[in-house]
Write an enzyme that holds these catalytic residues in place. Structure first.
Site, PDB file in Angstrom:
ATOM      1  N   GLU A   1      -4.528   1.769   2.635  1.00 52.48           N
ATOM      2  CA  GLU A   1      -3.325   0.956   2.721  1.00 52.48           C
ATOM      3  C   GLU A   1      -2.152   1.880   2.993  1.00 52.48           C
ATOM      4  O   GLU A   1      -1.619   2.514   2.090  1.00 52.48           O
ATOM      5  CB  GLU A   1      -3.057   0.183   1.424  1.00 52.48           C
ATOM      6  CG  GLU A   1      -1.924  -0.810   1.594  1.00 52.48           C
ATOM      7  CD  GLU A   1      -0.943  -0.918   0.427  1.00 52.48           C
ATOM      8  OE1 GLU A   1      -0.126  -1.848   0.432  1.00 52.48           O
ATOM      9  OE2 GLU A   1      -0.946  -0.066  -0.472  1.00 52.48           O
TER      10      GLU A   1
ATOM     11  N   ASP B   1      -5.016   2.147  -2.475  1.00 55.99           N
ATOM     12  CA  ASP B   1      -3.684   1.584  -2.566  1.00 55.99           C
ATOM     13  C   ASP B   1      -2.624   2.663  -2.385  1.00 55.99           C
ATOM     14  O   ASP B   1      -2.742   3.750  -2.953  1.00 55.99           O
ATOM     15  CB  ASP B   1      -3.544   0.938  -3.954  1.00 55.99           C
ATOM     16  CG  ASP B   1      -2.170   0.366  -4.191  1.00 55.99           C
ATOM     17  OD1 ASP B   1      -1.873  -0.690  -3.614  1.00 55.99           O
ATOM     18  OD2 ASP B   1      -1.378   0.966  -4.952  1.00 55.99           O
TER      19      ASP B   1
HETATM   20  C1  GLC Z   1       0.473  -1.842  -3.113  1.00 50.70           C
HETATM   21  C2  GLC Z   1      -0.013  -3.204  -3.579  1.00 50.70           C
HETATM   22  C3  GLC Z   1       1.094  -3.940  -4.261  1.00 50.70           C
HETATM   23  C4  GLC Z   1       1.622  -3.101  -5.422  1.00 50.70           C
HETATM   24  C5  GLC Z   1       2.022  -1.705  -4.925  1.00 50.70           C
HETATM   25  C6  GLC Z   1       2.349  -0.798  -6.068  1.00 50.70           C
HETATM   26  O1  GLC Z   1       1.411  -1.944  -2.117  1.00 50.70           O
HETATM   27  O2  GLC Z   1      -0.516  -3.921  -2.496  1.00 50.70           O
HETATM   28  O3  GLC Z   1       0.691  -5.189  -4.721  1.00 50.70           O
HETATM   29  O4  GLC Z   1       2.724  -3.741  -6.009  1.00 50.70           O
HETATM   30  O5  GLC Z   1       0.965  -1.110  -4.207  1.00 50.70           O
HETATM   31  O6  GLC Z   1       1.202  -0.505  -6.825  1.00 50.70           O
END
Ligand code: GLC
Ligand code: CA
Length: 625
Positions: free
Chosen positions: A269, A227
């Protein structure tokens, strides 16, 4: 050229006796993710096993048969760790504990074993950039600056540093710094002000994170969705994204994973432009094996609404080649808003104008809606989008509920509107839970169009023409052609700008995809001279089309229609009559057995319909043993 097909697994060699893995032996299939269909599923939103209104790990266990039937190869579980749940669990307060309402580590182990025994893998989210402010590390850091955790976060005496870093959650935050009244200093955060960023300059932080990764890898998970990784390091005078030291750290993680845990995948991500995202693969494929293709997603929505292929063609042309051992992750929707960071200002206005007519549909720099409502529940458009998802280069990542065209609820806060409980049946709470409906962690969608009374798995299992059965068929068609996962991609232009055509090629496995982005019927003439003498065979019905010659190849498509053709040389064998409806027959008999096994019924064990048949958990209520 060899097909990337796994070696046969040898039964009887694994450690799990009850849950014998059906996966190939460890180390024999390092590139499984290139052929995989991924499915993102929220533990909280899928099935509730103990009637407290909250989905849990045992509830999910009862639904694995359904996911296997659908053709899912790998589950992706967003965070299910201890958390105050102020950001859907992305605010972690303990990296190695399961949130008690979801179950415990034993439940998780059982879930992994049961997935593996069905030949399904599982990756989990890992939030390395930040923790919750409730994490003991942060509590120690704020109260004891000179103690062992004093330097675990990014502290400063004022809020002027790193001024070039953008704010991501613009709806709620006005600065990336927040003053902590306990330590009397400011702490740095790229997301919510209750999510302090960890200080990766501190080797102890790096060690602690790597320890937590090992904890989950030791339990047998197949990898991580990493993430928010672009933000690990900060540096004055930069935008604090994609910095060299961030890549260095990720490469270190990959080295450890490769050395100690064969066949595991890192899916990154990074909501960035293609040129920046490709850096996360590493120059030699030595960083993350997978990365989401963020820019292509909004462009699918743009292209179809504009009835022009150019938004897709352009972004595909701008997408650099990636190392051989790497793969894109393609998606239409996920648990977040449909982000519009990777489009121009003009395109963003267009998207908001077209897809977020009610201001409540906007969230941060995006649109918080599910796929079906975005597309006005138009079945042809939904099928076209799904066909694109399953045929563009990369591995498709579906979002739970989209396979039945679930709706959303724009009246819920933040992104909860796209995270409502899965709709299994028309019964109480949509078969998600037997709890008092007032106790649901989020209300079920109950509007007249998408409510669980009409939109649910049970209804769609019964109907062989449903979206659910259609998607299952398309997934199985995809699986018969490795080229969808690993083949090259070449667009075939034409004078009709509403039609997007491309060829996916992997050795002899050649597939031509033709997509009509317009709502009106369209003709198209394709230059297929390279395939002269080949016969296109349509992949869902196996119908042969006229042989390709030297003249432009003429096709007509219905509004939002599409074709997938296998190009076979020299001529495909004649279609056998009895094969005609193989898919419908296969699909409906399994659908019938799922219905009979109660897989779509409430996950509550007391109702006797956990749906696992022989493998049903004997004591599905967690925390009692
Ligand atoms: C990522 C997740 C999202 C979250 C963010 C902060 O973008 O997909 O849902 O709010 O990280 O942790
Ligand atoms: Ca529960």
């Amino acid at each position: 050229m060899t097909l990337p097909v796994p070696a046969q697994s040898t039964p009887g060699t694994g450690e799990q006796s009850a849950n014998q893995s059906a996966l190939p032996p460890p180390g024999s299939d390092p590139e499984w993710f290139k052929r995989a269909v991924f499915y993102e599923v929220l533990v909280r939103g899928f099935a509730d096993s103990n009637a407290d209104g909250i989905g849990d790990l045992r509830g999910m266990l009862g639904k694995l048969d359904y996911l296997q039937w659908l053709g899912v190869d790998c589950l992706w579980l967003p965070p299910f760790f201890a958390s105050p749940l102020r950001d859907g669990g992305y605010d972690v307060s303990d990296y190695t504990a399961v949130l008690p309402e979801f179950g415990d580590i034993e439940d998780f182990k059982e879930l992994i074993g049961a997935s593996h025994s069905r030949g399904m893998r599982m990756i989990i989210d890992f939030v390395m950039n930040h923790t919750s402010d409730q994490h003991p590390w942060f509590q120690a850091s704020r109260s004891d600056p000179d103690g062992p955790y004093g330097d675990f976060y990014v502290w400063a005496d004022d809020d002027t540093g790193y001024a070039d870093a953008r704010i991501i959650f613009v709806d709620t935050e006005s600065s990336n710094w927040t003053f902590d009244p306990v330590r009397k200093q400011y702490f740095w955060h790229r997301f919510f002000s209750h999510q302090p960023d960890l200080n990766f300059e501190n080797p102890k932080v790096q060690e602690a994170i790597i320890d937590a990764l090992r904890f989950w890898l030791d339990l047998g998970i197949d990898g991580f969705r990493l993430d928010a990784v672009p933000y690990l390091f900060e540096e004055e005078g930069t935008n604090c994204e994609n910095l060299p030291r961030t890549h260095e750290f990720l490469k270190k993680v990959r080295k450890i994973v490769d050395a100690e845990y064969p066949d595991r995948v890192l899916l990154c991500e990074a909501n960035q432009w293609p040129a920046d995202v490709v850096e996360y693969f590493g120059e030699n494929g030595d960083e993350c094996q997978m990365a989401f293709h963020f820019p292509v997603m909004p462009r699918l929505f743009m292209a179809v609404r504009r009835e022009q292929r150019f938004p897709i063609s352009e972004i595909m042309a701008q997408t650099p080649d990636i190392p051989d051992n790497c793969q894109w992750g393609v998606f239409l929707r996920n648990h977040d808003e449909l982000t519009l960071e990777m489009v121009t200002d003009e395109e963003r206005d267009y998207m908001w104008g077209e897809y977020a007519k009610d201001p409540r549909m906007k969230a941060n720099i995006g649109i918080r809606r599910r796929l079906a409502p975005l597309l006005d529940n138009d079945i042809d458009t939904l099928e076209l989008f799904t066909a694109l998802l399953l045929s563009l280069p990369g591995s498709p990542v579906m979002y739970y509920g989209d396979e039945i065209g679930m709706g959303d609820n724009i009246w819920l806060g933040d992104r909860d509107g796209v995270r409502t409980p899965m709709q299994w049946t028309p019964d109480r709470n949509g078969g998600f839970s037997t709890a008092d409906p007032q106790r649901m962690h989020l209300p079920l969608v109950a509007d007249p169009e998408y409510g669980f009374q009409v939109t649910n798995v049970e209804a769609q299992l019964r109907n062989s023409n449903s979206m659910l059965n259609w998607i299952r068929t398309m997934i199985s068609v995809r699986k018969q052609h490795p080229t969808f996962g690993v083949g090259s991609y070449a667009e075939i232009g034409s004078r009709n700008p509403t039609v997007l055509s491309f060829v996916r090629e992997f050795g002899d496995d050649v597939v031509l995809c033709v997509n009509n982005l317009s709502r009106f019927p369209q003709p198209v003439e394709l230059d297929l001279r390279r395939f002269e003498g080949y016969t296109p065979v349509e992949l869902t019905g196996r119908v042969q089309f006229p042989q390709i010659g030297v003249l432009p190849y003429m096709l007509t498509l219905g509004g939002h229609g599409f074709y997938w053709f296998e190009l076979s040389k020299p001529a495909a064998p004649a279609v056998e009559e009895e094969e005609e409806d193989w898919e419908t027959t296969a699909s409906s008999s399994v659908a019938q057995s799922l219905l009979e096994a109660g897989v779509v019924g409430p996950a509550d064990s007391s109702s006797g319909s956990g749906g696992l048949g022989a493998e049903a958990p004997t004591n599905p209520t967690h925390g009692e043993s």
